[in-house]
Design a protein around this motif. Structure first.
Motif, short mmCIF file in Angstrom:
data_model
loop_
_atom_site.label_atom_id
_atom_site.label_comp_id
_atom_site.label_asym_id
_atom_site.label_seq_id
_atom_site.Cartn_x
_atom_site.Cartn_y
_atom_site.Cartn_z
N ALA A 121 10.94 1.56 -13.69
CA ALA A 121 10.48 2.47 -14.73
C ALA A 121 10.89 3.90 -14.40
O ALA A 121 10.94 4.29 -13.24
N TRP A 122 11.21 4.65 -15.45
CA TRP A 122 11.45 6.08 -15.30
C TRP A 122 10.10 6.76 -15.38
O TRP A 122 9.29 6.43 -16.24
N ILE A 123 9.86 7.70 -14.49
CA ILE A 123 8.60 8.43 -14.48
C ILE A 123 8.88 9.87 -14.89
O ILE A 123 9.82 10.49 -14.39
N SER A 124 8.08 10.38 -15.79
CA SER A 124 8.25 11.75 -16.28
C SER A 124 7.02 12.57 -15.89
O SER A 124 5.89 12.08 -15.94
N LEU A 141 5.02 12.61 -5.50
CA LEU A 141 4.29 12.39 -6.75
C LEU A 141 4.54 10.98 -7.30
O LEU A 141 3.60 10.29 -7.71
N ALA A 142 5.78 10.54 -7.29
CA ALA A 142 6.13 9.23 -7.84
C ALA A 142 5.56 8.09 -7.00
O ALA A 142 5.31 7.00 -7.52
N ALA A 143 5.33 8.33 -5.72
CA ALA A 143 4.79 7.28 -4.84
C ALA A 143 3.40 6.84 -5.28
O ALA A 143 2.93 5.77 -4.88
N ALA A 144 2.73 7.64 -6.11
CA ALA A 144 1.42 7.23 -6.63
C ALA A 144 1.55 5.99 -7.50
O ALA A 144 0.61 5.21 -7.64
N GLU A 146 4.61 3.78 -7.34
CA GLU A 146 5.29 2.79 -6.49
C GLU A 146 6.40 3.53 -5.76
O GLU A 146 6.57 4.73 -5.94
N ARG A 147 7.17 2.82 -4.98
CA ARG A 147 8.23 3.43 -4.19
C ARG A 147 9.33 3.98 -5.11
O ARG A 147 9.96 3.23 -5.85
N PRO A 148 9.58 5.29 -5.06
CA PRO A 148 10.64 5.86 -5.91
C PRO A 148 12.03 5.52 -5.37
O PRO A 148 12.21 5.35 -4.17
N LEU A 149 13.00 5.44 -6.29
CA LEU A 149 14.37 5.12 -5.92
C LEU A 149 15.27 6.34 -5.92
O LEU A 149 16.05 6.55 -5.00
N GLN A 150 15.18 7.14 -6.98
CA GLN A 150 16.16 8.19 -7.16
C GLN A 150 15.61 9.25 -8.11
O GLN A 150 14.81 8.95 -8.99
N VAL A 151 16.08 10.48 -7.93
CA VAL A 151 15.76 11.57 -8.85
C VAL A 151 16.94 11.69 -9.82
O VAL A 151 18.09 11.64 -9.39
N ASP A 152 16.66 11.82 -11.11
CA ASP A 152 17.75 11.91 -12.08
C ASP A 152 18.51 13.22 -11.92
O ASP A 152 18.03 14.18 -11.33
N MET A 153 19.74 13.25 -12.46
CA MET A 153 20.63 14.41 -12.29
C MET A 153 20.06 15.68 -12.91
O MET A 153 20.21 16.76 -12.35
N ALA A 154 19.41 15.58 -14.07
CA ALA A 154 18.85 16.77 -14.71
C ALA A 154 17.79 17.42 -13.81
O ALA A 154 17.73 18.64 -13.71
N THR A 155 17.00 16.60 -13.14
CA THR A 155 15.98 17.15 -12.23
C THR A 155 16.65 17.73 -10.99
O THR A 155 16.30 18.81 -10.54
N GLN A 156 17.61 17.00 -10.43
CA GLN A 156 18.32 17.49 -9.25
C GLN A 156 19.00 18.83 -9.52
O GLN A 156 18.94 19.74 -8.70
#
Length: 160
Positions: A121-124, A141-144, A146-156
């Motif tokens: 799932a994408w988290i916003s 924040l995303a770990a709340a 589940e285990r996050p995989l990657q930050v999207d390019m717009a956020t980076q």
């Protein structure tokens, strides 16, 4: 060798979570995805040739048969792993036929007789202040969830 213990006369071996995580790394399963074919598929040799091309995988992949309908793809790059999991379905074309292939996250407790309940799932985070855009902060924040995989390019790139 792990020591054998006994519970009610039955032998058992206990592994700690850290040991299991190390096994996953040793077996190169940290970027493993399962592909489910519900309506037939080409033979495994053809799949090994077709999947990397048709799924646009950049790095090395190891493709093996898990059961009669499931294929395990062990990717060497996080980018390929995210690519596989970000699309719920691919279509593998071979000899003028198209085979739907559904992507699932590999799980150590995978049972081919049960449908998996794990998904991507994408988290916003609407209205997140800019000082929270660092990767460690976003992952915390995303770990709340589940285990996050990657930050999207717009956020980076801090463009949105």
């Amino acid at each position: 060798m792990k020591p054998l213990t006994y519970l009610h006369g039955e032998p058992k071996i206990v592994w700690e979570e850290e040991e299991i995580q190390q096994m996953i790394i040793n077996e190169k399963l940290q970027y493993a995805a399962m592909e489910k074919f519900s309506y037939g598929w080409p033979d495994i040799q053809e799949l090994r040739r077709l999947i990397p091309k048709q799924c646009d995988l950049k790095g090395e992949v190891n493709i093996g048969l898990l059961s009669n309908r499931y294929v395990l793809i062990r990717a060497s790059l996080l980018e390929d792993y995210v690519n596989l999991l970000s699309k719920p379905q691919f279509y593998i074309t071979h000899n003028y036929r198209s085979y739907p292939m559904r992507t699932l996250k590999w799980d150590p407790l995978f049972d081919p007789e049960e449908e998996t309940t794990t998904t991507i799932a994408w988290i916003s985070f609407p209205s997140l202040p800019l000082n929270f855009f660092g990767k460690k902060t976003i992952f915390s924040l995303a770990a709340a969830v589940e285990r996050p995989l990657q930050v999207d390019m717009a956020t980076q790139n801090r463009t949105r």
